[in-house]
Scaffold this motif. Structure first.
Motif, PDB file in Angstrom:
ATOM      1  N   ASP A 160       0.863  -1.168   0.000  1.00 39.55           N
ATOM      2  CA  ASP A 160       0.000   0.000   0.000  1.00 39.55           C
ATOM      3  C   ASP A 160       0.908   1.229   0.000  1.00 39.55           C
ATOM      4  O   ASP A 160       1.851   1.316   0.791  1.00 39.55           O
ATOM      5  N   ALA A 161       0.634   2.193  -0.871  1.00 39.29           N
ATOM      6  CA  ALA A 161       1.505   3.371  -0.975  1.00 39.29           C
ATOM      7  C   ALA A 161       1.554   4.188   0.310  1.00 39.29           C
ATOM      8  O   ALA A 161       2.487   4.962   0.514  1.00 39.29           O
ATOM      9  N   HIS A 162       0.560   4.019   1.196  1.00 40.17           N
ATOM     10  CA  HIS A 162       0.633   4.668   2.502  1.00 40.17           C
ATOM     11  C   HIS A 162       1.803   4.123   3.317  1.00 40.17           C
ATOM     12  O   HIS A 162       2.285   4.788   4.239  1.00 40.17           O
ATOM     13  N   ASP A 163       2.231   2.898   2.974  1.00 41.94           N
ATOM     14  CA  ASP A 163       3.276   2.216   3.750  1.00 41.94           C
ATOM     15  C   ASP A 163       4.585   2.100   2.987  1.00 41.94           C
ATOM     16  O   ASP A 163       5.483   1.350   3.397  1.00 41.94           O
ATOM     17  N   LEU A 164       4.723   2.801   1.891  1.00 37.57           N
ATOM     18  CA  LEU A 164       5.928   2.736   1.064  1.00 37.57           C
ATOM     19  C   LEU A 164       7.139   3.184   1.876  1.00 37.57           C
ATOM     20  O   LEU A 164       7.063   4.155   2.631  1.00 37.57           O
ATOM     21  N   ASN A 165       8.276   2.479   1.698  1.00 37.02           N
ATOM     22  CA  ASN A 165       9.435   2.766   2.540  1.00 37.02           C
ATOM     23  C   ASN A 165      10.741   2.797   1.754  1.00 37.02           C
ATOM     24  O   ASN A 165      11.793   2.441   2.276  1.00 37.02           O
ATOM     25  N   TYR A 166      10.706   3.221   0.506  1.00 40.25           N
ATOM     26  CA  TYR A 166      11.933   3.352  -0.283  1.00 40.25           C
ATOM     27  C   TYR A 166      12.610   4.684   0.054  1.00 40.25           C
ATOM     28  O   TYR A 166      11.954   5.661   0.390  1.00 40.25           O
ATOM     29  N   GLN A 167      13.947   4.693  -0.077  1.00 35.07           N
ATOM     30  CA  GLN A 167      14.718   5.894   0.232  1.00 35.07           C
ATOM     31  C   GLN A 167      15.678   6.222  -0.904  1.00 35.07           C
ATOM     32  O   GLN A 167      16.601   5.459  -1.190  1.00 35.07           O
ATOM     33  N   ASN A 168      15.439   7.347  -1.582  1.00 33.00           N
ATOM     34  CA  ASN A 168      16.364   7.868  -2.609  1.00 33.00           C
ATOM     35  C   ASN A 168      16.755   6.826  -3.652  1.00 33.00           C
ATOM     36  O   ASN A 168      17.918   6.706  -4.021  1.00 33.00           O
ATOM     37  N   GLU A 169      15.756   6.081  -4.148  1.00 27.91           N
ATOM     38  CA  GLU A 169      16.048   4.960  -5.044  1.00 27.91           C
ATOM     39  C   GLU A 169      15.649   5.171  -6.495  1.00 27.91           C
ATOM     40  O   GLU A 169      16.172   4.488  -7.375  1.00 27.91           O
ATOM     41  N   PHE A 170      14.730   6.083  -6.782  1.00 25.69           N
ATOM     42  CA  PHE A 170      14.134   6.114  -8.115  1.00 25.69           C
ATOM     43  C   PHE A 170      14.366   7.445  -8.829  1.00 25.69           C
ATOM     44  O   PHE A 170      14.348   8.512  -8.224  1.00 25.69           O
ATOM     45  N   ASP A 171      14.573   7.322 -10.149  1.00 28.71           N
ATOM     46  CA  ASP A 171      14.690   8.509 -11.001  1.00 28.71           C
ATOM     47  C   ASP A 171      13.325   9.131 -11.245  1.00 28.71           C
ATOM     48  O   ASP A 171      13.225  10.333 -11.495  1.00 28.71           O
ATOM     49  N   ALA A 172      12.292   8.296 -11.200  1.00 26.64           N
ATOM     50  CA  ALA A 172      10.937   8.803 -11.433  1.00 26.64           C
ATOM     51  C   ALA A 172       9.919   7.882 -10.762  1.00 26.64           C
ATOM     52  O   ALA A 172      10.157   6.682 -10.597  1.00 26.64           O
ATOM     53  N   ILE A 173       8.784   8.472 -10.397  1.00 23.20           N
ATOM     54  CA  ILE A 173       7.628   7.723  -9.900  1.00 23.20           C
ATOM     55  C   ILE A 173       6.458   8.033 -10.828  1.00 23.20           C
ATOM     56  O   ILE A 173       6.196   9.193 -11.155  1.00 23.20           O
ATOM     57  N   PHE A 174       5.758   6.980 -11.236  1.00 24.73           N
ATOM     58  CA  PHE A 174       4.616   7.085 -12.138  1.00 24.73           C
ATOM     59  C   PHE A 174       3.392   6.498 -11.438  1.00 24.73           C
ATOM     60  O   PHE A 174       3.490   5.527 -10.697  1.00 24.73           O
ATOM     61  N   SER A 175       2.230   7.095 -11.683  1.00 22.19           N
ATOM     62  CA  SER A 175       1.002   6.526 -11.144  1.00 22.19           C
ATOM     63  C   SER A 175      -0.172   6.914 -12.029  1.00 22.19           C
ATOM     64  O   SER A 175      -0.295   8.075 -12.433  1.00 22.19           O
ATOM     65  N   ASN A 176      -1.014   5.954 -12.345  1.00 22.56           N
ATOM     66  CA  ASN A 176      -2.214   6.222 -13.136  1.00 22.56           C
ATOM     67  C   ASN A 176      -3.440   5.640 -12.438  1.00 22.56           C
ATOM     68  O   ASN A 176      -3.466   4.457 -12.102  1.00 22.56           O
ATOM     69  N   ALA A 177      -4.440   6.493 -12.241  1.00 23.05           N
ATOM     70  CA  ALA A 177      -5.754   6.078 -11.710  1.00 23.05           C
ATOM     71  C   ALA A 177      -5.650   5.363 -10.369  1.00 23.05           C
ATOM     72  O   ALA A 177      -6.408   4.429 -10.106  1.00 23.05           O
TER      73      ALA A 177
END
Length: 249
Positions: free
Chosen positions: A82-99
């Protein structure tokens, strides 16, 4: 928060319009070969795969086990999170989300998690339900609950912000908003209003008996037939999408 139990097969058969209308937001993302990208609310991975095919390293996360299993079967690295519980740190060049973001009703927590997951100058690009989305549908559902007290209290399972409201939330957490826009997008429902209600309002009606659900379906349809239905076009949902691109600064 009412839980939505997504069924991959039903979703693919009756809600395939959701990923089919996402080409513009993928274009806004501009995925580049070699980038590491997170797809939040990846669903069955249809769009995740499109991004992966651009030469990106993509991880998908979704709260539905059924959807994640399908994404994995497409060759995608995906996890039930669940994105409320996301716990990544400084890992991604981009985040995408649709609907997906309109299902996450604690936006500040979600935005904080997106900010933490991105590298400096990383991009957050998404589209989701915005202010005015399904206004007629929502009023009809609320009215039916009001008219049937035995259904209990109507619980709003979505977050539909205005462009200004969401821009402020993003900026407060440190994002620079490069673009944000509300886009009216009337959307044909080829499977009809009942199937839309069955799929997308399941979190609202899950506590109702079979008889009560039937009453709900009939009553909502009756209220909307003069505003969202014509013989020529069929059922058209009154969708309004909020699309944005922001950068971690």
């Amino acid at each position: 928060m009412p839980q939505q139990n997504w069924n991959e097969t039903t979703y693919k058969e009756h809600a395939s319009f959701v990923p089919a209308l996402a080409n513009d937001v993928i274009g806004l993302l501009k995925p580049r070969k070699g980038e590491r990208i997170l797809d939040v609310g990846c669903g069955d991975g249809v769009l995740t795969l499109k991004i992966q095919e651009k030469g990106c390293s993509v991880i998908g996360v979704d709260s539905s086990m059924s959807m994640v299993e399908t994404a994995i079967n497409r060759g995608i690295e995906a996890y039930v999170i669940d994105a409320h519980d996301l716990n990544y740190q400084n890992e991604f060049d981009a985040i995408f989300s649709n609907a997906a973001l309109h299902w996450l009703i604690h936006p500040v927590k979600v935005i904080k998690n997106m900010y933490s997951a991105l590298k400096l100058n990383g991009r957050f690009v998404a589209e989701f339900g915005g202010d005015g989305n399904i206004a007629a549908l929502l009023k009809a559902m609320q009215d039916v609950f009001e008219e049937n007290k035995e259904f209990g209290e109507f619980t709003m399972p979505w977050f539909f912000p205005s462009a200004d409201e969401y821009k402020c939330l993003l900026e407060k957490e440190g994002f620079k908003v490069n673009y944000i826009e509300l886009i009216p997008r009337p959307t044909p429902l080829k499977s009809g209003i009942e199937k839309w209600l069955e799929i997308f309002a399941e979190g609202i009606t899950s506590h109702l008996s079979a008889e009560q659900k039937n009453t709900f379906m009939i009553a909502v349809k009756d209220k909307l037939i003069t505003s969202l239905y014509t013989e020529k076009a069929g059922w058209i949902a009154d969708y309004v999408r909020l699309r944005f691109a922001a950068t971690k600064t």
